[in-house]
Structure formats: structure tokens, C-alpha cells
Design a protein around this motif. Structure first.
Motif, mmCIF file in Angstrom:
data_model
loop_
_atom_site.group_PDB
_atom_site.id
_atom_site.type_symbol
_atom_site.label_atom_id
_atom_site.label_comp_id
_atom_site.label_asym_id
_atom_site.label_seq_id
_atom_site.Cartn_x
_atom_site.Cartn_y
_atom_site.Cartn_z
ATOM 1 N N LEU A 146 36.908 -3.863 -17.800
ATOM 2 C CA LEU A 146 35.986 -4.053 -16.676
ATOM 3 C C LEU A 146 36.453 -5.194 -15.781
ATOM 4 N N CYS A 147 36.880 -6.298 -16.400
ATOM 5 C CA CYS A 147 37.383 -7.431 -15.621
ATOM 6 C C CYS A 147 38.593 -7.015 -14.796
ATOM 7 N N LYS A 148 39.498 -6.277 -15.390
ATOM 8 C CA LYS A 148 40.701 -5.835 -14.696
ATOM 9 C C LYS A 148 40.357 -4.936 -13.503
ATOM 10 N N ALA A 160 28.581 -0.366 -8.479
ATOM 11 C CA ALA A 160 28.199 -0.154 -9.880
ATOM 12 C C ALA A 160 28.095 1.326 -10.224
ATOM 13 N N GLU A 161 27.571 2.131 -9.280
ATOM 14 C CA GLU A 161 27.431 3.561 -9.539
ATOM 15 C C GLU A 161 28.798 4.221 -9.740
ATOM 16 N N VAL A 166 32.862 6.623 -13.770
ATOM 17 C CA VAL A 166 34.172 6.711 -14.433
ATOM 18 C C VAL A 166 34.120 6.212 -15.881
ATOM 19 N N LYS A 167 32.919 6.065 -16.439
ATOM 20 C CA LYS A 167 32.808 5.527 -17.802
ATOM 21 C C LYS A 167 33.537 6.402 -18.818
ATOM 22 N N ARG A 168 33.542 7.710 -18.613
ATOM 23 C CA ARG A 168 34.221 8.599 -19.554
ATOM 24 C C ARG A 168 35.732 8.406 -19.488
ATOM 25 N N GLU A 169 36.264 8.202 -18.276
ATOM 26 C CA GLU A 169 37.715 8.041 -18.113
ATOM 27 C C GLU A 169 38.227 6.775 -18.806
ATOM 28 N N PHE A 170 37.429 5.709 -18.786
ATOM 29 C CA PHE A 170 37.885 4.439 -19.345
ATOM 30 C C PHE A 170 37.299 4.134 -20.720
ATOM 31 N N GLY A 171 36.387 4.967 -21.198
ATOM 32 C CA GLY A 171 35.839 4.778 -22.533
ATOM 33 C C GLY A 171 34.699 3.794 -22.608
ATOM 34 N N PHE A 172 33.953 3.623 -21.497
ATOM 35 C CA PHE A 172 32.818 2.703 -21.515
ATOM 36 C C PHE A 172 31.604 3.369 -22.161
ATOM 37 N N PRO A 173 30.766 2.605 -22.879
ATOM 38 C CA PRO A 173 29.540 3.175 -23.457
ATOM 39 C C PRO A 173 28.606 3.662 -22.351
ATOM 40 N N ASN A 174 27.747 4.603 -22.695
ATOM 41 C CA ASN A 174 26.810 5.135 -21.707
ATOM 42 C C ASN A 174 25.909 4.051 -21.119
ATOM 43 N N ASP A 175 25.539 3.073 -21.948
ATOM 44 C CA ASP A 175 24.585 2.042 -21.521
ATOM 45 C C ASP A 175 25.263 0.718 -21.166
ATOM 46 N N LEU A 302 39.588 9.128 -8.386
ATOM 47 C CA LEU A 302 40.341 8.006 -7.822
ATOM 48 C C LEU A 302 39.994 7.825 -6.347
ATOM 49 N N GLY A 303 39.761 8.939 -5.673
ATOM 50 C CA GLY A 303 39.435 8.881 -4.253
ATOM 51 C C GLY A 303 38.143 8.170 -3.947
ATOM 52 N N LYS A 304 37.251 8.080 -4.914
ATOM 53 C CA LYS A 304 35.987 7.363 -4.704
ATOM 54 C C LYS A 304 36.209 5.860 -4.534
#
Length: 411
Positions: A146-148, A160-161, A166-175, A302-304
Motif C-alpha cells: 500500500l505504501c509503495k 480510495a475506491e 484492485v484489492k484482488r490484484e494485489f491480495g488486499f483483504p476485503n476489509d 491499470l487505466g483507472k
């Protein structure tokens, strides 16, 4: 040397021996005019194809988990098949994937007749519980990612939205936006409220440890091993069969000789149409793909982030122009940018620790498929046994009839 000539020359020599496969170009001073024809890479396409089954199953699981109490009437889920792009009926899906859900009867309303409901199976619940442990164990990695993402962005701020998207692409938790971000006020500041469409995540403090790209880390490691200062550079390796004309090859060499520009460096003074900005843009894409779970991200996603990372409107041409670094897959009708160096054939070389979550889910699916195969095998064996039993009975009856007939005539 900064430009890895041994890798490039090998590819070019191999390319000359190929027949009928060409990459055309237009060589002018303008970067945007450099055209390279896209060519299919079956192995990298297969890497995407390999994930299709489990991703479809994950969509259905997510749909159930989003329901109150993690339960849903089967007929409600059946009505959502089109939205889920599920080509088979839910009942067929359940029979093909045993182990995901349990079917039970309940009333939708107090006075209605009981109908079939679905709920998470005990086996799937164990996978979900394990998911929580993996997220907690890898929380420092998630925070670093996230920092990167913020450190590469203009003004160190990202919508933030978009990050949630992209949480699935980077492996972030849903919450992660609700439960993770508040735990690290030394790094993150959330402006606005998530879900309102106008919230932003801002970097609070700059960590120089995070400001080293994968390319720079690789050069540091090589320098330690060899005792010689290695300049950061991209790995450029074309697949067998590509043919690059001399002028394009020279352009690539000149471009590769330009100093590497870290995606964490300030790029506000760079001309958008310059080769230096192209160098920086390729560095940003390389870093983004390196941070992703599967070292690939759909191009529309990526375009977003065009504004945040200063991409040009024609940014997707970078992936074909630098086809020795990237591959743009068209599998499934969606353009997906992939990092070539991350794959050997259709398999990832280095696996992100967060992939253990997906591995556990795939293992559960495999167990269910094996269970189904065993059930089908038993059913087939039962039918065969019944057929043999009927045949034996018929043979016995025929023998009895023949014996009785012989006794009749002999008497």
C-alpha cells in the motif's frame, strides 16, 4: 554493461532463424509512432486460462458470503447466474464442486413452505479461517504494498475506491480500508469516507526502505554477489520466433542505455513525450506488475490510475512496444498486461506469500473434484454390477429352462 547485450543478441539470433513471423515498426523521432504488431504467446495465455475455473467458483462463493449470515436460497442464486456469468445451473455447479456448500431446507418467510438454502460448508469455513491467519501473518507485506502504491503516485495520494477495486490484484483483504488502514496512522491518512466516491488515501510518512523498486533491489543483490557495482536495468528477453528489424533493435539498445528512472522518483519535470518519461512509465508498470499477486493486471484496471501515475492516454502501447519486458494477453476478450520475466512457461517463478490463500481454495476444489470422480466411479461400478447380476440371473433362468426342456424330452 547497463544494456544486457547477451540476452538481447541471443533473442535476435534465434529470431533470424524463424520463418514467416515478423514484428513491423515505424522508426521516427516520436515514441508514440513506434508500432509493433502484437503476437500471441500461448504459454502466457495458458497461465490465465489455468485460473478460469477457480475464479468462477470464487465468484459464487463471494456471492454467498455477501449475504446476511452467509446463507442464500438456492433459487435466488439461480436468478443471479447471468450476472455471475455462470454458464451452468446452480444445481449442476454444486454437483461438480462438492465441498463448497451444504444444502438444507428453511423458510424464506415464517408461513411459507421450506425451500433449499445454501450455506458455507465446514471445509470451506476452515479455508476462510485460514485466510484470516495468512492475512495477519503477511500484514507487513500488505502495508508495504500500500505504501509503495502511494509513493509512486502523484502527490502520494490515490483514490480510495480505486484501491478497493484492485484489492484482488494485489491480495488486499476485503476489509483493509476499514480495519487495516486505521491501525497504521504513521503511514496512512484516509480523507473522506470509503463508499462515498470521493475518498482518498494519503501517505503520511516516506519510508526509504519501501522506495527501492524490484529492479533496484535486484541490482543491489547482484552487486553484493559479484562485488561489482551493477546498474539497475530491465530484463529484456523476447520469446522464440520474434523478428526485430535492425532500426528497431538499435532504438531498443539506445533506450535501454538511458539511465534507469525509479518509479519512486519525482517525475514532474519530465516531458510526457520524452524517452525519459517512457523509461519512467515502463518502470512504474514493471513495479505495479511485480507487486501484484500473479504479476499481471488487466489493462482496463491499470487505466483507472492514469491520473495518479501520470500515464498517457495511449499508455497500453507500451506493452507491445516493449514486448521483451511485457506481454499483453487478449485471453477472454480482456487485455491483460503480464510481466514476462515472472513466468517460466505458464508457471510463476517466484510466488507471492499471499497466494497461499488461493492455493488453499484451489486445493479444496481439487478435493471436491476427486470426491466427485470417486462418486461417479462408484456409480458406474454399481451400474456395472447390476448389469452383471441381471445377466447372471438371465443365464441362470436360461439354464433352468434348458434343463427342464431336456428332462421333458428325455422322459
Amino acid at each position: 554493461m547497463f544494456f544486457q547485450s547477451h540476452t538481447i543478441s541471443t533473442c535476435f539470433n534465434e529470431s533470424r532463424s524463424s520463418i514467416g513471423i515478423r514484428v513491423w515498426y515505424q522508426f521516427t523521432a516520436s515514441i508514440s509512432s513506434l508500432k509493433v504488431v502484437w503476437r500471441k504467446d500461448q504459454k502466457l495465455d495458458q497461465a490465465i486460462e489455468n485460473d478460469k475455473v477457480w475464479r468462477q467458483c470464487a465468484k459464487v462463493v463471494k456471492e454467498v458470503l455477501n449475504e446476511p449470515g452467509h446463507v442464500i436460497p438456492l433459487r435466488y442464486l439461480e436468478k443471479r447466474r447471468e450476472r455471475l456469468r455462470l454458464p451452468i445451473k446452480i444445481q449442476t455447479f454444486l454437483s461438480r464442486n462438492p465441498g463448497l456448500f451444504e444444502v438444507y431446507y428453511d423458510r424464506i418467510k415464517p408461513k411459507t413452505e421450506p425451500v433449499k438454502f445454501l450455506r458455507v460448508s465446514d471445509r470451506l469455513q476452515r479455508v476462510l479461517d485460514e485466510e484470516e491467519r495468512i492475512y495477519l501473518e503477511n500484514e507487513p507485506l500488505i502495508v508495504a504494498k500500500l505504501c509503495k502504491l502511494l509513493m509512486m503516485a502523484k502527490n502520494n495520494v490515490v483514490n480510495a475506491e480505486k484501491l478497493v477495486h484492485v484489492k484482488r490484484e494485489f491480495g488486499f483483504p476485503n476489509d483493509f480500508m476499514v480495519n487495516l488502514i486505521p491501525k497504521y496512522p504513521e503511514y496512512f491518512k484516509l480523507i473522506g469516507s470509503p463508499g462515498e466516491g470521493n475518498s482518498f488515501l494519503e501517505l503520511v510518512s516516506w519510508n526509504p526502505i519501501f522506495a527501492r523498486s524490484v529492479i533496484e533491489q535486484r541490482a543491489d543483490e547482484e552487486s553484493k554477489l559479484t562485488g561489482i557495482k551493477i546498474r539497475p536495468s530491465f530484463n529484456w528477453k523476447l520469446p522464440n520466433g520474434f523478428l526485430i528489424r535492425k532500426e528497431m533493435r538499435e532504438w531498443i539498445r539506445d533506450w535501454m542505455e538511458l539511465p534507469y528512472i525509479s518509479p519512486y522518483d519525482d517525475a514532474s519535470n519530465l516531458d510526457q513525450a520524452s524517452r525519459e518519461m517512457e523509461k519512467r512509465t515502463v518502470g512504474v508498470f514493471h513495479e505495479l506488475l511485480s507487486l501484484s499477486l500473479y504479476k499481471r493486471i488487466p489493462v482496463p484496471i491499470l487505466g483507472k490510475f492514469t491520473e495518479e501515475y501520470r500515464f498517457s492516454n495511449a499508455f497500453s502501447s507500451v506493452f507491445t512496444r516493449h514486448s521483451g519486458i511485457f506481454y499483453m494477453s487478449l485471453k477472454g476478450g480482456i487485455k491483460t498486461a503480464m510481466l514476462r520475466e515472472a513466468y517460466k512457461g505458464n508457471e510463476l517463478i517466484a510466488r507471492d506469500p499471499l497466494l497461499e490463500i488461493n492455493d488453499n481454495f484451489i486445493e479444496l476444489l481439487d478435493e471436491g473434484h476427486e470426491q466427485r470422480e470417486e462418486q461417479l466411479k462408484l456409480q458406474k461400478q454399481a451400474v456395472q454390477n447390476d448389469t452383471e447380476l441381471v445377466a447372471m440371473r438371465n443365464n441362470t433362468l436360461n439354464d433352468l429352462e434348458l434343463t427342464e426342456s431336456e428332462e421333458f424330452y428325455s422322459s
